[in-house]
Design an enzyme around this catalytic site. Structure first.
Site, PDB file in Angstrom:
ATOM      1  N   ARG A 138       0.810  -1.252  -0.097  1.00 33.44           N
ATOM      2  CA  ARG A 138      -0.086  -0.114  -0.008  1.00 33.44           C
ATOM      3  C   ARG A 138       0.996   1.218  -0.070  1.00 33.44           C
ATOM      4  O   ARG A 138       0.656   2.169   0.562  1.00 33.44           O
ATOM      5  CB  ARG A 138      -1.032  -0.088   1.163  1.00 33.44           C
ATOM      6  N   ARG A 144      -2.905   6.617   1.145  1.00 38.29           N
ATOM      7  CA  ARG A 144      -3.577   7.741   1.844  1.00 38.29           C
ATOM      8  C   ARG A 144      -2.517   8.489   2.658  1.00 38.29           C
ATOM      9  O   ARG A 144      -2.756   9.636   2.961  1.00 38.29           O
ATOM     10  CB  ARG A 144      -4.714   7.424   2.536  1.00 38.29           C
ATOM     11  N   ARG A 166      -7.238  12.070  -4.968  1.00 38.03           N
ATOM     12  CA  ARG A 166      -8.393  11.260  -4.028  1.00 38.03           C
ATOM     13  C   ARG A 166      -9.404  12.579  -4.040  1.00 38.03           C
ATOM     14  O   ARG A 166     -10.512  12.250  -4.270  1.00 38.03           O
ATOM     15  CB  ARG A 166      -7.940  10.900  -2.827  1.00 38.03           C
ATOM     16  N   TYR A 199     -14.886 -11.583  -0.633  1.00 37.61           N
ATOM     17  CA  TYR A 199     -15.770 -10.453  -0.900  1.00 37.61           C
ATOM     18  C   TYR A 199     -17.131 -10.951  -1.705  1.00 37.61           C
ATOM     19  O   TYR A 199     -17.988 -10.060  -1.510  1.00 37.61           O
ATOM     20  CB  TYR A 199     -14.927  -9.560  -1.854  1.00 37.61           C
TER      21      TYR A 199
HETATM   22  O1  CP3 Z   1       0.318   0.637  -3.182  1.00 38.10           O
HETATM   23  C1  CP3 Z   1      -0.028  -0.494  -3.484  1.00 38.10           C
HETATM   24  O2  CP3 Z   1       0.116  -1.316  -2.709  1.00 38.10           O
HETATM   25  C2  CP3 Z   1      -0.872  -0.701  -4.957  1.00 38.10           C
HETATM   26  C3  CP3 Z   1      -2.312  -0.440  -4.840  1.00 38.10           C
HETATM   27  C4  CP3 Z   1      -3.230  -1.454  -3.833  1.00 38.10           C
HETATM   28  C5  CP3 Z   1      -4.727  -1.230  -3.610  1.00 38.10           C
HETATM   29  N1  CP3 Z   1      -5.186  -2.228  -3.079  1.00 38.10           N
HETATM   30  C6  CP3 Z   1      -5.178   0.462  -3.596  1.00 38.10           C
HETATM   31  C7  CP3 Z   1      -6.228   0.797  -2.535  1.00 38.10           C
HETATM   32  C8  CP3 Z   1      -3.220  -2.797  -3.504  1.00 38.10           C
HETATM   33  C9  CP3 Z   1      -2.136  -3.639  -3.817  1.00 38.10           C
HETATM   34  C10 CP3 Z   1      -4.371  -3.070  -3.088  1.00 38.10           C
HETATM   35  C11 CP3 Z   1      -4.805  -4.430  -2.738  1.00 38.10           C
HETATM   36  C12 CP3 Z   1      -6.000  -4.849  -1.958  1.00 38.10           C
HETATM   37  N2  CP3 Z   1      -7.359  -4.364  -1.988  1.00 38.10           N
HETATM   38  C13 CP3 Z   1      -5.930  -5.863  -0.815  1.00 38.10           C
HETATM   39  C14 CP3 Z   1      -4.997  -6.851  -0.576  1.00 38.10           C
HETATM   40  C15 CP3 Z   1      -3.801  -6.114   0.042  1.00 38.10           C
HETATM   41  C16 CP3 Z   1      -4.092  -5.977   1.641  1.00 38.10           C
HETATM   42  O3  CP3 Z   1      -4.344  -4.735   1.976  1.00 38.10           O
HETATM   43  O4  CP3 Z   1      -4.644  -6.998   2.328  1.00 38.10           O
HETATM   44  C17 CP3 Z   1      -7.404  -5.863  -0.515  1.00 38.10           C
HETATM   45  C18 CP3 Z   1      -8.046  -6.762   0.647  1.00 38.10           C
HETATM   46  C19 CP3 Z   1      -7.913  -4.844  -1.138  1.00 38.10           C
HETATM   47  C20 CP3 Z   1      -9.564  -4.470  -1.010  1.00 38.10           C
HETATM   48  C21 CP3 Z   1      -9.674  -3.090  -0.412  1.00 38.10           C
HETATM   49  N3  CP3 Z   1      -9.396  -1.976  -1.351  1.00 38.10           N
HETATM   50  C22 CP3 Z   1     -10.212  -2.569   0.647  1.00 38.10           C
HETATM   51  C23 CP3 Z   1     -10.427  -3.524   2.053  1.00 38.10           C
HETATM   52  C24 CP3 Z   1     -10.023  -1.227   0.590  1.00 38.10           C
HETATM   53  C25 CP3 Z   1     -10.524  -0.191   1.573  1.00 38.10           C
HETATM   54  C26 CP3 Z   1      -9.655  -0.223   2.810  1.00 38.10           C
HETATM   55  C27 CP3 Z   1      -8.580   0.771   2.765  1.00 38.10           C
HETATM   56  O5  CP3 Z   1      -7.552   0.502   2.960  1.00 38.10           O
HETATM   57  O6  CP3 Z   1      -8.966   2.066   2.389  1.00 38.10           O
HETATM   58  C28 CP3 Z   1      -9.581  -0.671  -0.627  1.00 38.10           C
HETATM   59  C29 CP3 Z   1      -9.394   0.654  -1.029  1.00 38.10           C
HETATM   60  C30 CP3 Z   1      -8.041   0.733  -1.738  1.00 38.10           C
HETATM   61  N4  CP3 Z   1      -7.294   0.106  -2.323  1.00 38.10           N
HETATM   62  C31 CP3 Z   1      -7.327   2.219  -1.231  1.00 38.10           C
HETATM   63  C32 CP3 Z   1      -6.104   2.087  -1.972  1.00 38.10           C
HETATM   64  C33 CP3 Z   1      -4.912   3.111  -1.996  1.00 38.10           C
HETATM   65  C34 CP3 Z   1      -7.719   3.292  -0.498  1.00 38.10           C
HETATM   66  C35 CP3 Z   1      -8.740   4.108  -1.249  1.00 38.10           C
HETATM   67  C36 CP3 Z   1      -8.750   5.321  -0.833  1.00 38.10           C
HETATM   68  O7  CP3 Z   1      -9.679   5.799   0.228  1.00 38.10           O
HETATM   69  O8  CP3 Z   1      -8.035   6.484  -1.217  1.00 38.10           O
END
Ligand code: CP3
Length: 343
Positions: free
Chosen positions: A27, A31, A40, A153
């Site tokens: 990640r 944010r 964003r 999911y």
């Molecule tokens: O920088 C990176 O790692 C690449 C981008 C990336 C995102 N999601 C962007 C994202 C990656 C590799 C993921 C994978 C992902 N997405 C996973 C597996 C990794 C992990 O954390 O276990 C999972 C379970 C998801 C599903 C998901 N996407 C959730 C549960 C959420 C909401 C929770 C959160 O962290 O905000 C997201 C949204 C998400 N995906 C964001 C980002 C940067 C946040 C979005 C925002 O509010 O700007």
């Protein structure tokens, strides 16, 4: 093919000798970065994911600003359920929401598995554009969710602490669950192959919720599909499997075709090395909550972590994603500590 100026990650995955471990953060595009927050504020989540120029800009932010040794494409694991025909919404402050869930044979039969690479061509376009913009500075990581985590999911419809409904679905309708897991697996293999073709140098498979399964159930609903994915990609790109929480699977997964295994902080480096017999590269496992420590203490803990894993066959990373409240300076301190490592 363009040659890489910094290929530490690829060398570590091939278990070649490196002068120091490569470092990146799960990640890392997110944010905690003020420039991410600016984009964003202007574009919603899936617009950022589906617009190659925006995805590329976000992917490059941590490379330019934090100095990580790899880029990971800005996207999400939930693009697969979306491409298979399920609506996915990202709710502010709440996370993902899938209004229609999978529960019956009819639901599974209705899923789309053809032309998924075509539907997801915005990801391959973003990879190609990012690869071009990186100009060989660091390797580019592509990724997908593991079949079990995607099933979670699809069945649950939103995040969960226990994934009770997903487990109940698998335990009460095992045959249907396997049909679904296989369809996700086939789709994911094609999708990851397309990512490699578009420029991804390494592929990571996130099994974020495998830790809610017992060791026995992991072997039934998660492990076979992780192994299928690793096998299908073994001649295409190095694969890192991240079965979060499933420390019990490390020995068997170290015998798979994967090149690396991701670890969370719930296992010590020593035990992970013992379980994997020094056969496979390990990645992890700094607790992201520790990034709130003073910079000097972060450096000290990073040094201890590298001492424990050893420099060779190791990729420094967090044990899960960086959280939004981490100061940029602390994220940089983590990366710098790895880069300045000397025993
Ligand atoms: O920088 C990176 O790692 C690449 C981008 C990336 C995102 N999601 C962007 C994202 C990656 C590799 C993921 C994978 C992902 N997405 C996973 C597996 C990794 C992990 O954390 O276990 C999972 C379970 C998801 C599903 C998901 N996407 C959730 C549960 C959420 C909401 C929770 C959160 O962290 O905000 C997201 C949204 C998400 N995906 C964001 C980002 C940067 C946040 C979005 C925002 O509010 O700007």
């Amino acid at each position: 093919m363009q040659s890489l100026k910094n290929n530490l990650l690829l060398r570590a995955l091939r278990r070649e000798k490196v002068e120091r471990p490569p470092v990146w953060m799960m990640r890392q595009a997110g944010r905690y970065l003020p420039d991410y927050m600016k984009l964003r504020a202007k574009y919603d989540f899936f617009t950022r994911v589906q617009t190659p120029e925006l995805a590329t800009e976000i992917t490059l932010q941590p490379v330019d600003q934090i100095g990580v040794d790899a880029a990971i494409i800005f996207s999400d694991i939930l693009v697969i359920p979306q491409a298979m025909g399920l609506e996915v919404l990202m709710e502010e402050g709440k996370g993902p929401l899938l209004p229609k869930v999978i529960r019956t044979q009819k639901d599974v039969d209705a899923l789309e598995t053809d032309n998924v690479e075509e539907t997801l061509n915005y990801v391959t376009k973003a990879l190609a554009l990012t690869k071009q913009e990186l100009n060989g500075r660091v390797p580019l990581i592509g990724f997908a969710g593991a079949p079990w985590t995607i099933l979670c999911y699809m069945v649950e419809g939103k995040g969960s602490k226990t994934w009770e409904k997903a487990k109940q679905f698998c335990f009460t309708q095992p045959e249907l669950a396997h049909q679904l897991l296989q369809r996700i697996t086939d789709t994911t293999i094609n999708y990851l192959k397309a990512q490699s073709k578009a420029g991804a140098d390494v592929l990571q498979v996130f099994d974020s919720w495998s830790g809610c399964l017992s060791p026995r159930d992991f072997k039934i609903v998660a492990q076979p599909y992780l192994i299928q994915i690793a096998d299908a990609l073994k001649d295409i790109a190095p694969v890192i499997l991240f079965p979060k929480g499933s420390w019990y699977s490390l020995k068997e997964l170290s015998d798979s075709s994967a090149s690396g295994l991701g670890l969370d902080w719930c296992i010590s480096p020593q035990i992970a090395r013992e379980m994997t017999g020094n056969k496979i590269t390990l990645q992890g496992n700094f607790d992201p909550a520790k990034l709130l420590l003073p910079v000097e203490e972060i450096k000290k803990e990073v040094t201890e972590m590298i001492n424990a894993f050893g420099v060779q066959g190791y990729i420094a990373n967090l044990g899960h994603g960086i959280t939004p409240n981490i100061p940029v300076e602390n994220a940089k301190a983590f990366v710098e500590a790895v880069k300045n490592y000397s025993k």
